[in-house]
Design a protein around this motif. Sequence first.
Motif, short mmCIF file in Angstrom:
data_model
loop_
_atom_site.label_atom_id
_atom_site.label_comp_id
_atom_site.label_asym_id
_atom_site.label_seq_id
_atom_site.Cartn_x
_atom_site.Cartn_y
_atom_site.Cartn_z
N GLY A 1 -6.17 29.76 -1.95
CA GLY A 1 -5.59 28.80 -2.89
C GLY A 1 -5.78 29.18 -4.33
O GLY A 1 -5.93 30.36 -4.67
N THR A 2 -5.78 28.20 -5.20
CA THR A 2 -5.86 28.44 -6.64
C THR A 2 -7.07 27.74 -7.24
O THR A 2 -7.62 26.78 -6.67
N TYR A 3 -7.48 28.20 -8.40
CA TYR A 3 -8.60 27.60 -9.11
C TYR A 3 -8.25 27.42 -10.58
O TYR A 3 -7.62 28.27 -11.19
N VAL A 4 -8.69 26.30 -11.15
CA VAL A 4 -8.54 26.08 -12.59
C VAL A 4 -9.73 25.25 -13.06
O VAL A 4 -10.24 24.39 -12.32
N ASN A 5 -10.20 25.53 -14.25
CA ASN A 5 -11.32 24.79 -14.82
C ASN A 5 -10.80 23.94 -15.97
O ASN A 5 -10.12 24.43 -16.87
N VAL A 6 -11.06 22.63 -15.88
CA VAL A 6 -10.64 21.73 -16.96
C VAL A 6 -11.87 21.17 -17.64
O VAL A 6 -12.93 21.02 -17.02
N ARG A 7 -11.75 20.85 -18.93
CA ARG A 7 -12.94 20.43 -19.69
C ARG A 7 -12.80 19.05 -20.33
O ARG A 7 -13.72 18.57 -20.98
N ASN A 8 -11.65 18.41 -20.12
CA ASN A 8 -11.51 17.07 -20.67
C ASN A 8 -10.45 16.29 -19.90
O ASN A 8 -9.80 16.81 -18.99
N HIS A 9 -10.26 15.07 -20.32
CA HIS A 9 -9.33 14.17 -19.65
C HIS A 9 -7.91 14.70 -19.67
O HIS A 9 -7.20 14.67 -18.66
N GLU A 10 -7.48 15.18 -20.82
CA GLU A 10 -6.10 15.63 -20.96
C GLU A 10 -5.81 16.85 -20.08
O GLU A 10 -4.74 16.96 -19.50
N GLN A 11 -6.76 17.75 -19.98
CA GLN A 11 -6.56 18.93 -19.14
C GLN A 11 -6.49 18.57 -17.65
O GLN A 11 -5.68 19.12 -16.91
N LEU A 12 -7.35 17.66 -17.23
CA LEU A 12 -7.33 17.22 -15.83
C LEU A 12 -6.02 16.50 -15.53
O LEU A 12 -5.35 16.76 -14.52
N LYS A 13 -5.63 15.62 -16.45
CA LYS A 13 -4.38 14.89 -16.28
C LYS A 13 -3.19 15.86 -16.26
O LYS A 13 -2.26 15.71 -15.46
N SER A 14 -3.25 16.87 -17.10
CA SER A 14 -2.17 17.86 -17.16
C SER A 14 -2.04 18.61 -15.85
O SER A 14 -0.91 18.88 -15.38
N GLN A 15 -3.15 18.99 -15.24
CA GLN A 15 -3.12 19.70 -13.97
C GLN A 15 -2.49 18.84 -12.88
O GLN A 15 -1.65 19.30 -12.10
N PHE A 16 -2.87 17.57 -12.83
CA PHE A 16 -2.30 16.67 -11.83
C PHE A 16 -0.82 16.40 -12.11
O PHE A 16 -0.01 16.32 -11.18
N ASN A 17 -0.46 16.27 -13.37
CA ASN A 17 0.95 16.04 -13.71
C ASN A 17 1.81 17.24 -13.29
O ASN A 17 2.93 17.08 -12.80
N LYS A 18 1.29 18.43 -13.53
CA LYS A 18 2.02 19.63 -13.14
C LYS A 18 2.19 19.68 -11.62
O LYS A 18 3.27 20.01 -11.11
N ALA A 19 1.13 19.34 -10.91
CA ALA A 19 1.19 19.33 -9.45
C ALA A 19 2.21 18.32 -8.96
O ALA A 19 3.00 18.59 -8.04
N SER A 20 2.25 17.16 -9.58
CA SER A 20 3.19 16.12 -9.19
C SER A 20 4.63 16.54 -9.47
O SER A 20 5.52 16.34 -8.63
N ALA A 21 4.86 17.14 -10.64
CA ALA A 21 6.22 17.56 -10.99
C ALA A 21 6.71 18.64 -10.03
O ALA A 21 7.86 18.60 -9.56
N ASP A 22 5.84 19.61 -9.72
CA ASP A 22 6.24 20.66 -8.80
C ASP A 22 6.52 20.11 -7.41
O ASP A 22 7.48 20.50 -6.74
#
Length: 466
Positions: A329-350
């Motif tokens: 799979g894939t890995y990403v490190n997020v450091r704040n609320h906006e980055q975590l939200k961005s990762q989930f938003n990208k996943a949802s859009a895809d």
Amino acid sequence: MLRLFTPAAIIFFCFIFLAGCQDKQETVDKVKEKEIVKVEEEEEKPASEETTAEPEEKPFHIDVPEMPSNLEEVVSYPVGLFASKDTKVKDEAVQEALDVIPPLSKTANDEELSNLLAYVYSLFKMDYDDPKVIIDSLSIATTPESEGISEEEQTETFNVEIILDASGSMKKTIGSKSMMEIAKEAIQEFASTLPEEANVGLRVYGHKGTGSDADKAMSCAANELVYPIQPYSDSGLKEALGKFNPSGWTPLAQSLLEAQQDLAQFKGENHRNIIYLVSDGVETCDGDPVAAAKSLKASEISPVVNIIGFDLGSKDEQQLMDVAEAAGGTYVNVRNHEQLKSQFNKASADANKWMTWYQKEKSATYDLAISQQSAIYKLSNSWKNNIFKEKYLVQFSLQSLHTKGKIEKEQELKMYNMAKEFYNKHFESVEEMKNTLVDARDENLTSSLAEIKEIYNQNVSPGKKE
């Protein structure tokens, strides 16, 4: 038995019409001319010859094509003068065509009988639709009544399981909120934007006990599917998220093994399974998360595993990167609320983009398959109807020729059986053609769906290694 379409020849099969096809009326005229010449020759013979010599019987022959030996030849054989569904043997024009046929010798051989039968056949030969149109449509690999496709294949699901670290370290604050609060908000929003067709589940671990050694066993055993795999419910997921708070240790490996069981009913062959693991730390319960990830990857659920590290240091980050790699799979490190939200938003859009594409392509493929099947059966039925009509006209014309004294009863029966055998083989060949085309359609449907799924799987992999 007539053999027409073999699977290997279907795509390359091409029909051509026979060159030099005679007009049926010309054939009738030729027969009339022969009769006139025959009468004139008899009138010119001296009386002495008539009384002293036996009339010489010439073999019966009319210049018509031989009856077709396969379906290719059936298509290209000239359409008959009386090729109409409304034609009847008693029709005046039909009777005139039969009247001009000279009487057949009582000693006529099989070749003469076959020639006469071919002439009668040529009068009534119907116009058969060319299967090439269907064959061409089957040769189009995409990118089709879903017979041969399992119920699971038709109702394929998109399943997302979120695994959330609820160990004590998730109490850490970033800004005004704890990492747990940030994660819960992001998960709720993410789940609400997934495709309507998707199922979602939530598993948490380490949410019992404390970080003390005394509570280690209790905390490491805390691994719970708080929201089972099911369609998204805003209130239901919100209630599940409210059941726990960050508390104890980190049984990361066990959570992956439990997720494998959560999704066990959704075999990867027929379903799309995605796992998101959100963690701020490494394994602390003596498990082997890399081995668990490998087991998950090799399981029948064949999931896409995406690891989201939450504010991890480089040392702890390496283990989660290894887990993601082991799971394919894939890995990403997020450091704040906006980055975590961005990762989930990208996943949802895809997920929405590719789920919509996938369903659209599957629907179009099934629609094509239904259309192709309809065309195949329509073609088969049309051919069979022509066969029945032709057979009726030919056999009753033979009966009429006997009534007119053109052929003996024994000759009528022999040609009747010859015609019967011809049409039986013709019918069997049409059935074989239909089955071959249906098999080709099923094969194309299966390969097209596999192609669509492959493209879909390659693109629904949210998150990239960063």
